[in-house]
Design a protein around this motif. Structure first.
Motif, PDB file in Angstrom:
ATOM      1  N   THR A  56      13.556   4.188  76.092  1.00  0.00           N
ATOM      2  CA  THR A  56      12.610   3.635  77.060  1.00  0.00           C
ATOM      3  C   THR A  56      11.386   3.112  76.331  1.00  0.00           C
ATOM      4  OG1 THR A  56      11.730   5.825  77.261  1.00  0.00           O
ATOM      5  CG2 THR A  56      13.307   5.117  78.935  1.00  0.00           C
ATOM      6  N   PRO A  57      10.549   2.339  77.006  1.00  0.00           N
ATOM      7  CA  PRO A  57       9.283   1.944  76.373  1.00  0.00           C
ATOM      8  C   PRO A  57       8.439   3.187  76.088  1.00  0.00           C
ATOM      9  CG  PRO A  57       9.731   0.614  78.307  1.00  0.00           C
ATOM     10  CD  PRO A  57      10.770   1.669  78.283  1.00  0.00           C
ATOM     11  N   LEU A  58       7.618   3.037  75.049  1.00  0.00           N
ATOM     12  CA  LEU A  58       6.770   4.194  74.712  1.00  0.00           C
ATOM     13  C   LEU A  58       5.781   4.425  75.853  1.00  0.00           C
ATOM     14  CD1 LEU A  58       6.032   3.419  70.984  1.00  0.00           C
ATOM     15  CD2 LEU A  58       7.545   5.166  71.938  1.00  0.00           C
ATOM     16  N   PRO A  59       5.374   5.650  76.064  1.00  0.00           N
ATOM     17  CA  PRO A  59       4.365   5.903  77.109  1.00  0.00           C
ATOM     18  C   PRO A  59       3.054   5.200  76.783  1.00  0.00           C
ATOM     19  CG  PRO A  59       4.736   7.844  75.753  1.00  0.00           C
ATOM     20  CD  PRO A  59       5.789   6.851  75.370  1.00  0.00           C
ATOM     21  N   ALA A  60       2.378   4.777  77.799  1.00  0.00           N
ATOM     22  CA  ALA A  60       1.081   4.129  77.587  1.00  0.00           C
ATOM     23  C   ALA A  60       0.063   5.179  77.127  1.00  0.00           C
ATOM     24  CB  ALA A  60       0.617   3.494  78.887  1.00  0.00           C
ATOM     25  N   PRO A  61      -0.927   4.735  76.350  1.00  0.00           N
ATOM     26  CA  PRO A  61      -1.946   5.719  75.916  1.00  0.00           C
ATOM     27  C   PRO A  61      -2.713   6.269  77.122  1.00  0.00           C
ATOM     28  CG  PRO A  61      -2.529   3.495  75.265  1.00  0.00           C
ATOM     29  CD  PRO A  61      -1.146   3.429  75.796  1.00  0.00           C
ATOM     30  N   GLY A  62      -3.463   7.267  76.853  1.00  0.00           N
ATOM     31  CA  GLY A  62      -4.184   7.950  77.926  1.00  0.00           C
ATOM     32  C   GLY A  62      -5.184   7.048  78.605  1.00  0.00           C
ATOM     33  N   VAL A  63      -5.444   7.319  79.821  1.00  0.00           N
ATOM     34  CA  VAL A  63      -6.359   6.458  80.562  1.00  0.00           C
ATOM     35  C   VAL A  63      -7.553   7.266  81.060  1.00  0.00           C
ATOM     36  CG1 VAL A  63      -5.101   4.477  81.323  1.00  0.00           C
ATOM     37  CG2 VAL A  63      -4.548   6.658  82.290  1.00  0.00           C
ATOM     38  N   TYR A  64      -8.589   7.106  80.315  1.00  0.00           N
ATOM     39  CA  TYR A  64      -9.871   7.613  80.825  1.00  0.00           C
ATOM     40  C   TYR A  64     -10.712   6.400  81.072  1.00  0.00           C
ATOM     41  CZ  TYR A  64      -8.903  12.460  79.799  1.00  0.00           C
ATOM     42  OH  TYR A  64      -8.386  13.716  79.780  1.00  0.00           O
ATOM     43  N   ALA A  65     -10.980   6.130  82.293  1.00  0.00           N
ATOM     44  CA  ALA A  65     -11.594   4.853  82.620  1.00  0.00           C
ATOM     45  C   ALA A  65     -12.947   4.694  81.986  1.00  0.00           C
ATOM     46  CB  ALA A  65     -11.706   4.701  84.125  1.00  0.00           C
ATOM     47  N   ARG A  66     -13.542   5.806  81.601  1.00  0.00           N
ATOM     48  CA  ARG A  66     -14.892   5.661  81.119  1.00  0.00           C
ATOM     49  C   ARG A  66     -14.971   5.531  79.610  1.00  0.00           C
ATOM     50  NH1 ARG A  66     -18.466  10.071  83.926  1.00  0.00           N
ATOM     51  NH2 ARG A  66     -16.556  10.953  84.768  1.00  0.00           N
ATOM     52  N   SER A  67     -13.922   5.473  78.989  1.00  0.00           N
ATOM     53  CA  SER A  67     -13.990   5.224  77.548  1.00  0.00           C
ATOM     54  C   SER A  67     -12.868   4.248  77.184  1.00  0.00           C
ATOM     55  CB  SER A  67     -13.813   6.528  76.768  1.00  0.00           C
ATOM     56  OG  SER A  67     -12.453   6.912  76.834  1.00  0.00           O
ATOM     57  N   ASN A  68     -12.840   3.824  75.905  1.00  0.00           N
ATOM     58  CA  ASN A  68     -11.752   2.975  75.430  1.00  0.00           C
ATOM     59  C   ASN A  68     -10.480   3.798  75.409  1.00  0.00           C
ATOM     60  OD1 ASN A  68     -10.033   1.300  74.240  1.00  0.00           O
ATOM     61  ND2 ASN A  68     -11.089   1.205  72.259  1.00  0.00           N
ATOM     62  N   ALA A  69      -9.611   3.504  76.351  1.00  0.00           N
ATOM     63  CA  ALA A  69      -8.473   4.396  76.550  1.00  0.00           C
ATOM     64  C   ALA A  69      -7.382   4.209  75.531  1.00  0.00           C
ATOM     65  CB  ALA A  69      -7.903   4.167  77.951  1.00  0.00           C
ATOM     66  N   MET A  70      -7.434   3.103  74.815  1.00  0.00           N
ATOM     67  CA  MET A  70      -6.302   2.790  73.928  1.00  0.00           C
ATOM     68  C   MET A  70      -6.163   3.808  72.803  1.00  0.00           C
ATOM     69  SD  MET A  70      -4.898   0.263  75.192  1.00  0.00           S
ATOM     70  CE  MET A  70      -3.805  -0.244  73.936  1.00  0.00           C
ATOM     71  N   ASP A  71      -7.265   4.473  72.419  1.00  0.00           N
ATOM     72  CA  ASP A  71      -7.187   5.353  71.263  1.00  0.00           C
ATOM     73  C   ASP A  71      -6.964   6.811  71.654  1.00  0.00           C
ATOM     74  OD1 ASP A  71      -9.545   5.571  72.473  1.00  0.00           O
ATOM     75  OD2 ASP A  71     -10.780   5.389  70.677  1.00  0.00           O
ATOM     76  N   VAL A  72      -6.724   7.026  72.922  1.00  0.00           N
ATOM     77  CA  VAL A  72      -6.530   8.399  73.361  1.00  0.00           C
ATOM     78  C   VAL A  72      -5.075   8.574  73.784  1.00  0.00           C
ATOM     79  CG1 VAL A  72      -7.335  10.170  74.925  1.00  0.00           C
ATOM     80  CG2 VAL A  72      -8.857   8.327  74.233  1.00  0.00           C
ATOM     81  N   PRO A  73      -4.455   9.588  73.272  1.00  0.00           N
ATOM     82  CA  PRO A  73      -3.067   9.770  73.664  1.00  0.00           C
ATOM     83  C   PRO A  73      -2.937  10.131  75.145  1.00  0.00           C
ATOM     84  CG  PRO A  73      -3.800  11.567  72.247  1.00  0.00           C
ATOM     85  CD  PRO A  73      -4.920  10.592  72.298  1.00  0.00           C
ATOM     86  N   ALA A  74      -1.809   9.778  75.692  1.00  0.00           N
ATOM     87  CA  ALA A  74      -1.543  10.144  77.074  1.00  0.00           C
ATOM     88  C   ALA A  74      -1.137  11.614  77.136  1.00  0.00           C
ATOM     89  CB  ALA A  74      -0.424   9.256  77.625  1.00  0.00           C
ATOM     90  N   LEU A  75      -1.154  12.172  78.317  1.00  0.00           N
ATOM     91  CA  LEU A  75      -0.730  13.560  78.465  1.00  0.00           C
ATOM     92  C   LEU A  75       0.663  13.576  79.077  1.00  0.00           C
ATOM     93  CD1 LEU A  75      -4.023  15.090  79.819  1.00  0.00           C
ATOM     94  CD2 LEU A  75      -3.143  15.100  77.478  1.00  0.00           C
ATOM     95  N   GLY A  76       1.466  14.409  78.510  1.00  0.00           N
ATOM     96  CA  GLY A  76       2.805  14.537  79.058  1.00  0.00           C
ATOM     97  C   GLY A  76       2.790  15.310  80.356  1.00  0.00           C
ATOM     98  N   PRO A  77       3.903  15.406  80.987  1.00  0.00           N
ATOM     99  CA  PRO A  77       3.992  16.152  82.234  1.00  0.00           C
ATOM    100  C   PRO A  77       3.593  17.615  82.042  1.00  0.00           C
ATOM    101  CG  PRO A  77       6.117  15.239  81.594  1.00  0.00           C
ATOM    102  CD  PRO A  77       5.140  14.787  80.593  1.00  0.00           C
ATOM    103  N   ASP A  78       3.725  18.096  80.811  1.00  0.00           N
ATOM    104  CA  ASP A  78       3.358  19.477  80.531  1.00  0.00           C
ATOM    105  C   ASP A  78       1.900  19.598  80.134  1.00  0.00           C
ATOM    106  OD1 ASP A  78       3.556  18.081  78.253  1.00  0.00           O
ATOM    107  OD2 ASP A  78       4.896  19.440  77.205  1.00  0.00           O
ATOM    108  N   GLY A  79       1.162  18.500  80.175  1.00  0.00           N
ATOM    109  CA  GLY A  79      -0.262  18.549  79.852  1.00  0.00           C
ATOM    110  C   GLY A  79      -0.551  18.396  78.374  1.00  0.00           C
ATOM    111  N   ARG A  80       0.479  18.249  77.545  1.00  0.00           N
ATOM    112  CA  ARG A  80       0.226  18.076  76.092  1.00  0.00           C
ATOM    113  C   ARG A  80       0.042  16.587  75.778  1.00  0.00           C
ATOM    114  NH1 ARG A  80       3.513  21.330  72.071  1.00  0.00           N
ATOM    115  NH2 ARG A  80       2.737  23.444  72.426  1.00  0.00           N
ATOM    116  N   PRO A  81      -0.810  16.307  74.851  1.00  0.00           N
ATOM    117  CA  PRO A  81      -0.981  14.895  74.497  1.00  0.00           C
ATOM    118  C   PRO A  81       0.294  14.361  73.802  1.00  0.00           C
ATOM    119  CG  PRO A  81      -2.200  16.286  72.995  1.00  0.00           C
ATOM    120  CD  PRO A  81      -1.654  17.212  74.051  1.00  0.00           C
ATOM    121  N   LEU A  82       0.617  13.097  74.114  1.00  0.00           N
ATOM    122  CA  LEU A  82       1.763  12.461  73.475  1.00  0.00           C
ATOM    123  C   LEU A  82       1.224  11.565  72.369  1.00  0.00           C
ATOM    124  CD1 LEU A  82       3.597  11.541  76.760  1.00  0.00           C
ATOM    125  CD2 LEU A  82       4.198  13.404  75.208  1.00  0.00           C
ATOM    126  N   GLU A  83       1.332  12.039  71.122  1.00  0.00           N
ATOM    127  CA  GLU A  83       0.669  11.353  70.007  1.00  0.00           C
ATOM    128  C   GLU A  83       1.195   9.932  69.830  1.00  0.00           C
ATOM    129  OE1 GLU A  83      -1.855  12.218  68.309  1.00  0.00           O
ATOM    130  OE2 GLU A  83      -2.062  14.248  69.127  1.00  0.00           O
TER     131      GLU A  83
END
Lengths: 99, 282, 669
Positions: free
Chosen positions: B210-237
């Motif tokens: 599948t496509p890689l997960p999108a990086p994390g989205v914190y609207a108040r900062s540059n979200a591209m450099d933050v990993p997304a969180l998996g369903p288990d709450g762990r960051p997906l590096e």
């Protein structure tokens, strides 16, 4: 005006073409020098045709053009092939004749 | 202005019986120096494209001279074949090989250049003396030969006396075309890789399909450099762009979290539990 | 004598007048070139197609000469409808060689002489081809064999149809090449290869004569056209004509195995038997006779050369006959007999216009019975496990009836029993030998007597061959031992008749041997047929009355045959050859021809070669190595010019061009 002026012009172009072949190292320019020499010869043919009142000279010039076209196709293909393997279009880099 | 008129009259009705008109003379004396200068450009031009352009100039001028010399057919052919086809081919190859290949004038062969120049001039000198010696013929002109039109006159000879030559030249052209194809042909060393092969290879390698997960989205900062969180709450590096990771511009979830102002709840709903990126898997 | 010859020569030019000689006859004559082209095509196809044509190659090989024969027959029928002078046609096929004022035209000459040869070659050749299908059946290289046979036939046809000596030479060499290939067909055995080489080298000696003669013709007449040269021969003077005649005789000697170039013929038996038949009957040895008769114009202007021709013929005649008496190898006996019979033809040709027609007549009949005899010998060998020793035959008449009958007809024909073919032709030659010139001098007596004695010896050795093979006691092992031979035992033999493909050609040839001579001799039909070429010869009275000559011939013939019967049919024949008299022993070794050749030519040649090799090593090689060292040194210096840069080579070219043009300019100023 004497028609030999055309011939002198043809000779000048020919000599310049020959000199180009001798002094330039870029294969494409060398090749253009060869084309210039062919064109100079054609000019002489056309002038001679006019001098003798015979269209054969023009026909020969025509054939020269066709042959030159064939030559250009093959020559440029060679240059491209060499450039692909050596990343260079300089005639001095192709010196396997030595040694 | 007068020159233009002269040139026009030259092209319109050229000399009869091989004698040159004044118009042709003027045309010649204008074109000849231009041609010689342009040709010299071939020797001296530093950039290949300029050399090619000056050759084109020479060739177009030659076409004009052909027309002036009662060879209109050749003049047209000259324009079409040389300037239209041959020189364009040259330019194509120039682009292919690299326009910016400038020639250095420092010669690797010692005195070669000077000797070459000397003999180039010598060649011109001896040939001119040959020409002046040989061309002492009273010109006959082509008025008679061109009576039915120059192209038909030329055609009569080409398809009459030289018809065999024509066939042979035709064969030569085809051979040249085939030769060029063969020369520039690249041998395929391995089987062609298509979409299907790529897909098969990816599955065989066990990669993520599948496509890689999108990086994390914190609207108040540059979200591209933050990993997304998996369903288990762990960051997906690997959700962060590889480039950013290599450059070291990646930020951890905790880092971002620390900067967030917990008081203001505008924008997105802050998580109720503390997110540090180090929670246990539930 | 000179007068008489001059008179005869005067007849000749009218016979081949240029105005009449070239006729555009139309019809089949116009495709006369097909005669050569068809077998040549066959050879080309068979050789080029290689093993792919193994399955059908022999059929194509047979079809081509047969097709040639059909064309020849059509031309012949057409010619029969024309009057005498119209039968000479020259077909111009364009210019072949052109060098300044000297040109050689590619042309075909169709006249009674060439057509006689063409018919003989294609007919007998076709029969031999058919025979070969069965004879070579078990040979893996049969297709190649047929290719060579076709080449042989094509070359011979080119030889006889050529309208210029140069084109004739092409056919001449083609015949030499084909004979070389065929004699050495089983070249994996050394003696065969040596025999082929011997034939080739001996032929080259003769070719030298022809080549020199052609050059001399170019010098003298400015042309090599056969008609023109022969018409103009007299203008060259007797001296030159004699030189030309002797050179052509040398050529004829090489090709026709005449003294002193006869050595190769016996060894040529190394080839397969059909080849021997082809060489002896149709294609090769007859070429010399053809050349002499074709060059009649030259010989008419050179009485001396003509005399030499007949002397050479007479010597060879006796030589071959004597050798034939001593040989035990059936094929070698036949080879010797060919030599002797060709000697007859040369003798006749040497008699001038009176003899030309008889020479060709004998050649024609000889072609039939000699081919028949050779094919018969091949058939005997086929049934006897390739045994060639006649002392191991005997009593075969019952086992091979067809072969026996056909060979009997050939035997009766060759010894000249009336009314078989050989009688008509040979008797004429004996008669004319006695009638030479005005009947003055020693020539008629010597030549006539030689021819007469030859008849007796021929009768003896041919009867010997026949009786030893087919009659007398059985001397081969039929599984119960050899009767009367206590000592060594030979292989067990099962003599059997050959297949139909072999017997039918033999039967046809036997019929030809029996009736052809009589049919053609009636009313001088053959002489009249050849008249447009040989010219009309006045009849001369022999120095002896004709009945006396005929009686003497017949008595000698019977005596020879009876002697052979008594010695080889009535009395038992020893399986191991007896020691024999001095002459027999000499004849068994071909009268020391090889020894003479070795002592006179081979050894001096070898010494010369060795001294040349020595000179080559010291002087020439010394100079060469010196030059080489010098070249290497200067090359080392010049090497520095070779930079490997294209531009510097181009510069060198420009320097050269400028220098060249400058020099030319300077010279013209």
């Amino acid at each position: 005006m004497n028609l030999s002026n055309y011939l002198v012009l043809s000779v000048l172009l020919f000599s310049i073409g020959a000199t180009t072949v001798l002094v330039r190292r870029n294969a494409i320019i060398v090749f253009m020098g060869v084309e210039l020499m062919l064109n100079a010869a054609n000019l002489a043919f056309v002038t001679f045709a006019r001098m003798h009142g015979d269209l054969t000279g023009q026909v020969v010039a025509f054939f020269v053009m066709v042959v030159a076209a064939a030559e250009v196709v093959v020559g440029l293909a060679i240059i491209v092939a060499i450039y692909r393997t050596r990343r260079s279009a300089s005639v001095d880099d192709v010196n396997l004749l030595k040694s | 202005m007068t020159t233009m008129l002269h040139a026009g009259s030259v092209l319109a009705g050229i000399a009869e019986a091989g004698r040159t008109t004044t118009g042709e003379e003027v045309l010649f004396w204008i074109l000849a120096p231009v041609m010689v200068l342009a040709a010299l450009g071939l020797i001296f031009a530093r950039r290949t494209v300029y050399a090619a352009l000056s050759v084109i100039l020479v060739m177009v001028s030659l076409a004009v001279l052909y027309v002036a010399q009662e060879a209109p057919f050749l003049g047209i052919v000259q324009v079409i074949v040389y300037t239209g086809a041959v020189m364009m081919l040259f330019l194509f190859v120039l682009m292919l090989v690299g326009v910016d290949v400038a020639d250095t004038f420092a010669d690797t062969l010692g005195a070669h250049r000077w000797v070459a120049a000397l003999f180039g001039i010598g060649l011109g000198a001896v040939l001119i003396s040959v020409v002046l010696r040989a061309a002492d013929i009273a010109p006959q002109g082509l008025t008679a030969a061109n009576e039915g039109g120059n192209p038909s006159g030329v055609a009569r000879i080409i398809f009459g006396d030289y018809v065999i030559t024509l066939q042979v030249v035709g064969i030569l052209l085809i051979t040249a075309a085939v030769g060029a194809i063969v020369l520039t042909h690249k041998e395929r060393l391995v089987a062609k890789v298509g979409q299907r092969e790529r897909a098969d290879a990816r599955i065989a390698a066990g990669e993520v399909l599948t496509p890689l997960p999108a990086p994390g989205v914190y609207a108040r900062s540059n979200a591209m450099d933050v990993p997304a969180l998996g369903p288990d709450g762990r960051p997906l590096e690997h959700s962060v762009s590889r480039v950013l990771r290599i450059r070291g511009q990646q930020r951890s979830v905790a880092e971002v979290h620390a900067h967030l102002d917990p008081g203001t709840g505008t924008g997105s709903t802050p998580p109720e539990r503390t997110i540090t990126g180090e929670e246990q898997v539930r | 004598m000179t007068n008489a010859l001059g008179g005869l020569a005067a007849v000749l030019p009218t016979a081949v007048d240029p105005a009449m000689a070239v006729t555009s006859a139309g019809g089949a004559i116009d495709v006369a070139w097909l005669l050569v082209a068809l077998p040549a095509l066959g050879a080309a196809v068979l050789l080029l197609a290689g093993r792919r044509s193994d399955r059908w190659g022999h059929l194509l090989g047979v079809a081509m000469p047969v097709a040639s024969f059909v064309v020849a027959a059509a031309i012949w029928v057409q010619m029969l409808g024309l009057s005498g002078a119209e039968r000479v046609a020259e077909l111009d096929l364009g210019t072949w060689l052109s060098a300044g004022t000297f040109t050689v035209d590619l042309g075909v000459r169709v006249d009674p002489l060439s057509m006689t040869f063409v018919l003989l070659v294609t007919f007998v050749g076709s029969l031999i081809h058919v025979y070969s299908i069965a004879y070579m059946e078990h040979d893996p290289n049969r297709r190649r064999f047929f290719a060579y046979l076709n080449l042989f036939v094509a070359a011979m046809l080119l030889l006889v149809l050529a309208d210029s000596y140069v084109l004739l030479f092409v056919g001449w060499e083609g015949v030499g090449l084909a004979s070389y290939l065929l004699i050495g067909f089983w070249e994996h055995e050394r003696p065969n290869a040596v025999a082929a080489k011997k034939a080739f080298v001996t032929n080259r000696v003769g070719d030298l004569g022809l080549l020199t003669a052609i050059m001399a013709m170019g010098l003298l007449f400015g042309t090599t056209d056969i008609g023109l040269v022969n018409r103009g021969a007299e203008s060259a003077g007797e001296g030159w004509a004699t030189v030309l005649g002797l050179l052509l005789l040398l050529a004829a000697c090489g090709k026709s195995a005449q003294f002193p170039l006869q050595a190769w013929l016996g060894d040529a038996m190394a080839g397969p038997t059909p080849v021997s038949a082809l060489i002896h009957a149709a294609t090769m040895v007859t070429a010399g006779v053809y050349l002499v008769v074709r060059s009649g114009g030259i010989y008419d202007a050179a009485p001396t050369a003509l005399l030499v021709v007949s002397i050479v013929g007479a010597i060879t005649l006796l030589y071959g006959a004597i050798v034939g008496c001593a040989k035990d190898d059936i094929k070698k006996t036949l080879a010797a007999s060919t030599m002797s019979q060709i000697g007859y033809m040369m003798l006749a040709a040497g008699l001038g216009p009176i003899g030309y027609a008889f020479a060709i007549f004998h050649l024609l009949t000889h072609g039939f019975f000699k081919a028949g005899l050779f094919l018969g010998a091949g058939s005997v060998m086929h049934g006897m496990n390739d045994q060639v020793d006649m002392r191991r035959f005997g009593g075969l008449a019952t086992s091979m009836k067809v072969t026996w009958v056909t060979m009997a007809l050939g035997w009766l024909a060759i010894i000249g029993v009336p009314p078989f073919s050989g009688f008509w032709s040979k008797d004429k030659i004996v008669e004319s030998a006695y009638a030479v010139a005005d009947g003055q001098g020693w020539q008629p007596w010597v030549l006539g007597t030689v021819a007469l004695v030859g008849v007796g010896i021929t009768a003896f050795y041919m009867s010997r061959l026949f009786f030893m093979t087919f009659h007398g006691t059985r001397r081969w092992d039929d599984g119960h031992g050899v009767p009367g031979d206590a000592g060594e035992t030979a292989d067990v033999q099962h003599p059997h008749e050959s297949p139909a493909l072999m017997t039918w050609p033999m039967i046809l040839l036997a019929v030809g041997s029996a009736v052809l001579g009589g049919a053609l001799a009636v009313g001088g039909a053959f002489t009249t047929w050849l008249e447009p070429v040989t010219g009309h010869a006045e009849h001369h009275e022999p120095v002896l009355p004709v009945p006396v000559i005929m009686t003497a011939t017949f008595v000698l013939l019977l005596a020879g045959a009876f002697l052979a019967w008594r010695q080889y049919a009535a009395a038992p024949v020893a399986v191991v050859p007896p020691r024999g008299s001095l002459l027999t022993r000499a004849a068994r070794r071909d009268l020391f021809q090889d020894t003479v050749n070795e002592a006179l030519l081979m050894r001096p040649g070898q010494y010369l070669t060795r001294s040349l090799v020595f000179g080559d090593r010291t002087v020439v090689d010394g100079a060469v190595t010196g030059v080489a060292a010098g070249t290497a040194g200067s090359g080392e210096l010049l090497r520095r010019l070779q930079t490997g840069f294209v531009r510097s080579y181009a510069l060198q070219m420009v320097v050269g061009i400028v220098a060249l043009v400058a020099v030319v300019l300077a010279v013209r100023i």
